[in-house]
Design an enzyme around this catalytic site. Structure first.
Site, PDB file in Angstrom:
ATOM      1  N   TYR A 242       0.826  -1.212   0.000  1.00  0.00           N
ATOM      2  CA  TYR A 242       0.000   0.000   0.000  1.00  0.00           C
ATOM      3  C   TYR A 242       0.858   1.259   0.000  1.00  0.00           C
ATOM      4  O   TYR A 242       0.743   2.114  -0.886  1.00  0.00           O
ATOM      5  CB  TYR A 242      -0.941  -0.021   1.213  1.00  0.00           C
ATOM      6  N   LYS A 246       1.647   3.944  -3.102  1.00  0.00           N
ATOM      7  CA  LYS A 246       1.224   5.334  -2.889  1.00  0.00           C
ATOM      8  C   LYS A 246       2.418   6.283  -3.038  1.00  0.00           C
ATOM      9  O   LYS A 246       2.285   7.384  -3.582  1.00  0.00           O
ATOM     10  CB  LYS A 246       0.595   5.498  -1.501  1.00  0.00           C
TER      11      LYS A 246
END
Length: 497
Positions: A242, A246
């Site tokens: 994640y 990002k």
């Protein structure tokens, strides 16, 4: 910023056309509701939803957005005219940020009208699973950012692109973490391998082709791609897929943003609403709530954390307010770099992880859940384990050793306890997986600087109405009151029950 205060935030939103991605997500829903509630004279909101066709997109919008309890205040305000108000102010678009032009085609009338009419692009879309398939995370969190940026560049009236990221793109950095941009190719460790996003896309596609050639099952493919994402993330110093993807999304913005006015919002751990549209609204068990939910159900015998472990949490309505203020205050800015705002609490209102255990225990003693048998769930104060080593020892002694004994008995009794062993092993693995995923945040040693965010707060203090309506100062929070009287009751009402 100095040129902003000719009017109020609310006035500045009048007649604006805003394009929003990810509007079915927790934070984006709060953002959409707030815009519609405080400025009914918005020109229009265009919401991009992932769906196979327009009808499905509209259905998903009604099911996952406006039908939620979050909209009860707005629904009450407009009464019988609520649906009419929504249909006049909101257009739902079926599309996917992972696709060029969101899959709308090169020359569609809809796309051309968006290019002509949109003033602000607000991008919330993301896959937020810590461990996600690498192909999915790259397509949404990295390539999706580039697609949104390409779209924004074609908007003739564009005043602002606001991109919602996460403060934890910093990885496991310690000390004071500043509001600085990510340079393309930057890694968080001393790896000899250069971080090349195009190369990562090729690695991902190659791995996917290998798995398809092996004709593995869908579940095996998913597990392999999740493990591959973790492997690639950790190779460059990020703890999970994640935050890695990002961070690469932010790199795209820094590299290709050009002269587009861009704001990057980096919230920390987002929790239930503090005040608006009412206190305590939350959707799903979010990060720390996983442990609170387990405690409420009497399934949290131990708590991982120590007196030095600090949590950085911010209520969802405060984050949404910061997004709105940042996009208005910085509209049409001329800087060649994006403005970065870390919406956080660790510098000014740090919260001890141990306090979270105490809040949960205190609330549940007075307000226990009722079990399936009709009796109150027995709540015990979890044992505090200050390190991962102490947690592993605890799990070994309390669960692994009994399992090993049972496995020996199972062999002696011709597999009589086979299913029980399997269930016990699955539960232990699930708990270990959950804790290992959250370990970097349970023992996080950094504190987020929010100097830029404080300047935002200063910019609206001159207008008392704005300061009250768009509050996002963590110093105003009393954690004892917030968790015991707002967040945990909201979690019980909207998630557990």
């Amino acid at each position: 910023m100095e040129n902003f205060m000719n009017g109020s935030i609310v006035e500045s939103l009048e007649n604006k056309t805003i394009f929003i991605t990810g509007s079915t997500g927790f934070l984006a829903k709060i953002f959409v509701e707030k815009l519609l509630r405080v400025q009914p004279k918005l020109n229009h909101l265009f919401l991009l939803l992932r769906a196979p066709d327009p009808e499905s997109a509209v259905q998903r919008f009604h099911t996952e957005v406006t039908s939620k309890e979050l909209f009860r205040v707005l629904r009450s305000t407009h009464g019988a005219k609520f649906n009419t108000f929504i249909s006049e102010k909101v257009t739902v678009i079926a599309g996917d940020i992972a696709l060029k032009n969101f899959g709308l085609g090169e020359d569609s009338d809809l796309l051309n009208n968006l290019f002509k009419d949109v003033d602000i692009v607000a991008s919330f879309a993301a896959t937020t699973k810590f461990i996600e398939r690498y192909d999915v995370a790259l397509e949404v969190n990295t390539l999706g950012v580039k697609n949104v940026l390409d779209f924004a560049k074609k908007c003739a009236k564009l005043e602002m692109l606001v991109h919602v990221s996460t403060a934890y793109v910093c990885g496991e950095e310690s000390g004071v973490i500043s509001e600085k941009p990510f340079l393309m190719g930057k890694t968080l460790n001393q790896t000899s391998e250069v971080l090349d996003i195009e190369a990562e896309l090729k690695h991902m596609r190659t791995r996917l082709e290998e798995l398809k050639a092996l004709q593995v099952s869908k579940s095996e493919e998913t597990e392999a791609m999740e493990n591959f994402g973790l492997e690639r993330s950790r190779a460059f110093g990020w703890p999970n897929t994640y935050v890695f993807t990002k961070a690469m999304g932010e790199m795209f913005i820094g590299k290709y943003g050009g002269t587009v006015p861009i704001v990057i919002i980096r919230p920390t751990i987002i929790t239930g609403t503090y005040k608006e549209p009412f206190p305590g609204w939350i959707e799903g068990a979010r990060t720390i709530d996983t442990f609170l939910v387990a405690g409420a159900k009497g399934k949290l015998p131990c708590f991982l954390g120590n007196a030095e472990s600090m949590l950085d949490v911010v209520p969802g309505d405060m984050v949404a307010n910061a997004v709105i203020v940042a996009m208005v205050v910085n509209a049409n800015h001329q800087s060649s770099n994006p403005f970065i705002y870390q919406v956080c609490s660790s510098q000014t209102s740090p919260l001890s992880a141990i306090k979270l255990r105490d809040y949960s225990h205190s609330y549940l003693l007075k307000n226990p859940l009722i079990g399936k048998d009709g009796n109150p769930v027995n709540v015990v104060m979890p044992i505090c384990l200050p390190t991962m080593d102490s947690f592993r020892r605890y799990i070994f002694v309390k669960y692994m050793l009994p399992l090993k004994v049972l496995e020996l008995v199972n062999i002696a009794l011709c597999q009589y306890f086979k299913d029980t062993c399997k269930v016990m092993n699955s539960k232990i693995n699930r708990v270990m997986h959950l804790v290992e995923v959250h370990e970097p945040y349970i023992f996080f040693k950094g504190k987020f600087d929010d100097l830029n965010t404080e300047r935002l707060r200063m910019a609206i203090r001159a207008n008392e109405t704005d300061a009250k309506l768009f509050y996002f100062d963590p110093k105003s929070l009393d954690w004892d009151d917030y968790f015991v009287n707002i967040h945990i009751p909201g979690l019980v009402k909207f998630v557990i029950r």
